[in-house]
Design an enzyme around this catalytic site. Structure first.
Site, PDB file in Angstrom:
ATOM      1  N   HIS A 223       0.833  -1.202   0.000  1.00  0.00           N
ATOM      2  CA  HIS A 223       0.000   0.000   0.000  1.00  0.00           C
ATOM      3  C   HIS A 223       0.868   1.252   0.000  1.00  0.00           C
ATOM      4  CE1 HIS A 223      -3.084   2.850   1.012  1.00  0.00           C
ATOM      5  NE2 HIS A 223      -2.626   3.056   2.229  1.00  0.00           N
ATOM      6  N   CYS A 285      -4.155   3.457  -4.334  1.00  0.00           N
ATOM      7  CA  CYS A 285      -3.393   4.273  -3.379  1.00  0.00           C
ATOM      8  C   CYS A 285      -2.356   5.147  -4.085  1.00  0.00           C
ATOM      9  CB  CYS A 285      -2.732   3.391  -2.329  1.00  0.00           C
ATOM     10  SG  CYS A 285      -1.912   1.922  -2.979  1.00  0.00           S
TER      11      CYS A 285
END
Length: 340
Positions: A223, A285
């Site tokens: 992430h 992200c």
């Protein structure tokens, strides 16, 4: 002939013929571009042919087409699909026995905006992979989580690689003197367990010191998040913008420890903005990191925390269609930096 040219392209016969000369007048080009923006398929086909040129005009037209395709420039609602199809037809012509070795078609045999748009249009997976290989070459993941397989190049749920994110964000940084953007890093080294953010901060401070707005793009394992160090009322603050589920306490503590190197001693000076924005932007992200840098570069003297908090709140009010469009267009705009 005059009636035919005018009805198809909204150009006079002399204007149409001038498109095949070395110099094309601004007036003629503007008329053609206006028709393209309105979705005139004949004019789109014509402009795509002009984009094949390897001179300044060809590059200018190719960039304009990609801006329409990626949503950076507004056009008719289905403009991207029409440009897609025109590029795909050109790609098919470029690969027949007569033209495949013709240098005039080289933009469809090497990394280019035209080739990317053609690859986006094809539904043939083997062709998609073949085109992706030409665009990406042989890429290798820098972390186990990076998805750099060529078959995923146009996937709407693909995680951005470090190199893609770096190319795009460094491009933004060059356009904005207010921000310093560092190369994307992992938070923790997989074998030594070193806090890489701490190391990068130490190196940055030793070399040039932190700027007023210092951006670090950090991967926590699977992430991307954005870490911003900035000054507010002569006090250094740290802002973490996380567009997925809340970070675990160990990850937060690693970031807090790194922030101390920048001179932050109180937790109240570290702000974690954590909102899941990815329901309709899967693995987005990196997209949000890129867009956040755009927002910060245009925020002027506004408090970055307020700017990003308002963006997160407003994004959640968008419809599913609007969020999906953000996903598609932002991915295209980001990858353009890797084609330059």
């Amino acid at each position: 002939m005059n009636i035919c040219v005018n009805s198809l392209y909204r150009l006079s016969t002399p204007q149409f013929h001038s498109l095949y000369s070395e110099e094309v007048s601004d007036e003629t080009l503007a008329l053609l571009i206006g028709e393209v923006e309105n979705g005139n398929q004949n004019c789109i086909d014509l402009l795509c042919n002009l984009a094949l040129r390897n001179d300044n005009l060809g590059h200018k037209v190719e960039k304009l087409l990609f801006d329409l395709f990626s949503g950076k420039r507004s056009g008719s609602p289905d403009i991207d699909k029409k440009i897609n199809q025109a590029c795909l037809v050109l790609h098919q012509i470029a690969n027949n026995d007569i033209t495949k070795n013709n240098t005039e078609w080289k933009k469809l045999h090497a990394p280019s905006r035209l080739l990317y748009m053609a690859g986006s249009a094809t539904t043939d997976l083997s062709k998609k992979i073949e085109i992706a290989h030409k665009i990406m070459g042989d890429q290798f993941a820098q972390t186990d989580q990076e998805q750099v397989g060529v078959e995923n190049l146009w996937c709407g749920a693909r995680m951005l690689s470090s190199d893609e994110l770096a190319a795009a964000t460094q491009g933004l940084a060059q356009e904005s003197p207010l921000l310093s953007v560092n190369y994307p890093i992992g938070l923790i080294h997989p074998t030594t367990k070193e806090n890489i953010l701490s190391t990068q901060l130490l190196e940055k401070i030793a070399q040039s010191g932190l700027s007023h707005n210092e951006v670090f793009l950090v991967n926590t394992g699977d992430h991307w998040l954005l870490c911003l160090f900035y000054k507010l009322a002569e006090k250094i603050k740290c802002l973490i913008f996380n567009t997925y589920y809340d970070l675990n306490e160990n990850t937060k503590q690693e970031i807090i420890e790194a922030a101390k190197i920048a001179g932050i001693s109180e937790n109240e000076d570290i702000d974690f903005i954590e909102t899941n924005l990815q329901n309709n932007v899967p693995n987005g992200c990196g997209l949000f990191c890129y867009h956040t840098i755009q927002l910060l570069s245009n925020a002027g003297q506004n408090d970055p925390a307020t700017t990003l908090r308002e963006f997160a709140e407003n994004f959640l009010t968008l419809s599913v269609e609007e969020q999906t469009l953000f996903n598609t267009q932002t991915r295209r705009q980001i990858y353009e930096y890797s084609l330059q």
